[in-house]
Design a protein around this motif. Structure first.
Motif, mmCIF file in Angstrom:
data_model
loop_
_atom_site.group_PDB
_atom_site.id
_atom_site.type_symbol
_atom_site.label_atom_id
_atom_site.label_comp_id
_atom_site.label_asym_id
_atom_site.label_seq_id
_atom_site.Cartn_x
_atom_site.Cartn_y
_atom_site.Cartn_z
ATOM 1 N N SER A 39 0.821 -1.207 0.000
ATOM 2 C CA SER A 39 0.000 0.000 0.000
ATOM 3 C C SER A 39 0.858 1.261 0.000
ATOM 4 N N VAL A 40 1.886 1.277 0.838
ATOM 5 C CA VAL A 40 2.758 2.449 0.935
ATOM 6 C C VAL A 40 3.524 2.661 -0.365
ATOM 7 N N VAL A 41 4.082 1.574 -0.918
ATOM 8 C CA VAL A 41 4.829 1.674 -2.178
ATOM 9 C C VAL A 41 3.922 2.194 -3.289
ATOM 10 N N ALA A 42 2.685 1.740 -3.324
ATOM 11 C CA ALA A 42 1.737 2.205 -4.341
ATOM 12 C C ALA A 42 1.519 3.707 -4.240
ATOM 13 N N LYS A 43 1.377 4.213 -3.018
ATOM 14 C CA LYS A 43 1.168 5.652 -2.817
ATOM 15 C C LYS A 43 2.402 6.449 -3.229
ATOM 16 N N VAL A 44 3.583 5.929 -2.879
ATOM 17 C CA VAL A 44 4.839 6.600 -3.210
ATOM 18 C C VAL A 44 5.020 6.683 -4.729
ATOM 19 N N LEU A 45 4.751 5.577 -5.426
ATOM 20 C CA LEU A 45 4.909 5.544 -6.882
ATOM 21 C C LEU A 45 3.909 6.466 -7.576
ATOM 22 N N LYS A 46 2.672 6.477 -7.082
ATOM 23 C CA LYS A 46 1.653 7.335 -7.687
ATOM 24 C C LYS A 46 2.037 8.805 -7.530
ATOM 25 N N LYS A 47 2.534 9.162 -6.368
ATOM 26 C CA LYS A 47 2.956 10.534 -6.107
ATOM 27 C C LYS A 47 4.182 10.900 -6.945
ATOM 28 N N GLY A 48 4.979 9.889 -7.315
ATOM 29 C CA GLY A 48 6.210 10.119 -8.067
ATOM 30 C C GLY A 48 6.012 10.374 -9.547
ATOM 31 N N ASN A 49 4.770 10.309 -10.028
ATOM 32 C CA ASN A 49 4.474 10.569 -11.450
ATOM 33 C C ASN A 49 5.390 9.775 -12.377
ATOM 34 N N VAL A 50 5.462 8.483 -12.156
ATOM 35 C CA VAL A 50 6.345 7.621 -12.952
ATOM 36 C C VAL A 50 5.789 7.422 -14.357
ATOM 37 N N SER A 51 6.664 7.540 -15.341
ATOM 38 C CA SER A 51 6.281 7.309 -16.736
ATOM 39 C C SER A 51 7.278 6.334 -17.353
ATOM 40 N N ILE A 52 6.789 5.223 -17.882
ATOM 41 C CA ILE A 52 7.645 4.214 -18.502
ATOM 42 C C ILE A 52 7.686 4.443 -20.010
ATOM 43 N N GLN A 53 8.874 4.729 -20.548
ATOM 44 C CA GLN A 53 9.000 5.002 -21.982
ATOM 45 C C GLN A 53 9.025 3.739 -22.843
ATOM 46 N N ASP A 54 9.597 2.676 -22.300
ATOM 47 C CA ASP A 54 9.687 1.428 -23.062
ATOM 48 C C ASP A 54 8.320 0.737 -23.038
ATOM 49 N N LYS A 55 7.705 0.582 -24.207
ATOM 50 C CA LYS A 55 6.353 0.024 -24.255
ATOM 51 C C LYS A 55 6.288 -1.409 -23.742
#
Length: 292
Positions: free
Chosen positions: A260-276
């Motif tokens: 749960s905590v990792v999910a919140k951290v990642l969502k807040k981090g605005n992660v964008s994966i370039q490799d499809k």
């Protein structure tokens, strides 16, 4: 072999995303292996994806909580590992395919995650009071370890007769690390898991100057324990900081809480994966976050 694969995958992913990918990783008489080919091969493996997940998490954790983790904290944790393993420290590192630098990086990652869990924990008086029930301040004890119950009983008889604990430790204890120091071990509290549970329970029941009147059976043999310093427990208000740390550490060992905590951290981090091909590498976390 798997450990080396993970390490190499981490190194590779740290630079190939920005590189052209044509540089050779290895050459053979049958042709060369390029960075891009190596990367393409690794990114489809579970090990490669796990490394990318960890690298992304480290980046966002550093951004969000980096100022809360000092280098001195990392170095203090490293010192604890060195003290724990002593002369075998370097051998343990080699067995795990790690360098001191990599261990420090791992320690920092854990401390950052600890900060994230703390930031996502609401502490209540009820929680603190409940944690206080099992709380014990750090105590200092001496101990004598023997292999036979009858020997431990002999030690206790001699203590009752007035013999000093220190002299009996030197004479009877099989613990070579402490026998010449009067049986003294490092201070410990209720969170210590390296000591036998029966040992901790017996120790916490002693007052200053008291020793166990019967042998304490542990996984190592039989032990006689003498309390040197058992601070007053006080009230839960006296130990709020320590209690909060203990609650956080409990939550760190709970997989659901961590997820749960990792999910919140990642969502807040605005992660964008370039490799499809890797765009779903965080789907388990981001999907669960979107449901909350």
């Amino acid at each position: 072999m798997k450990k080396w694969l993970i390490v190499l995958a981490g190194v590779l992913m740290s630079f190939t995303l920005a590189a052209c990918g044509s540089k050779s990783v290895a050459t053979t008489d049958g042709g060369k292996i390029t960075e891009s080919a190596y990367y393409s091969s690794l990114k489809g493996t579970s090990s490669g994806k796990a490394v990318l997940q960890q690298m992304i998490l480290n980046k966002v954790l550093e951004k969000q909580y980096g100022k809360k983790v000092k280098d001195s904290q990392v170095n203090n944790e490293l010192k604890k590992y060195k003290k724990q393993y002593g002369s075998s420290f370097n051998a343990v590192l080699q067995q795990n395919g790690m360098t001191v630098s990599q261990l420090k990086d791992s320690i920092r990652s854990n401390l950052l995650l600890q900060q994230a869990v703390r930031a996502n924990t609401k502490f209540t008086d009820a929680q603190l009071k409940n944690q206080f029930k099992s709380y014990q301040p750090k105590v200092t004890v001496n101990q004598i370890l023997v292999s036979k119950k009858s020997t431990a009983e002999t030690v206790i008889k001699q203590l009752k007769a007035g013999k000093s604990f220190s002299s009996l430790a030197k004479k009877y204890s099989t613990d070579t690390a402490t026998k010449n120091k009067g049986g003294r071990i490092s201070p410990f509290d209720n969170t210590n898991t390296s000591l036998d549970a029966n040992f901790r329970k017996a120790a916490f029941q002693l007052k200053n100057g008291e020793y166990t009147k019967t042998p304490v059976k542990t996984q190592y043999g039989y032990q006689v324990i003498q309390m040197v310093n058992h601070p007053a427990k006080g009230t839960y208000k006296d130990h709020e900081s320590e209690l909060k740390t203990q609650i956080v550490n409990k939550r760190l060992s709970d997989s659901d809480t961590l997820h749960s905590v990792v999910a919140k951290v990642l969502k807040k981090g605005n992660v964008s994966i370039q490799d499809k091909d890797l765009q779903n590498v965080l789907s388990d976390y981001l999907a669960s976050s979107s449901k909350k």
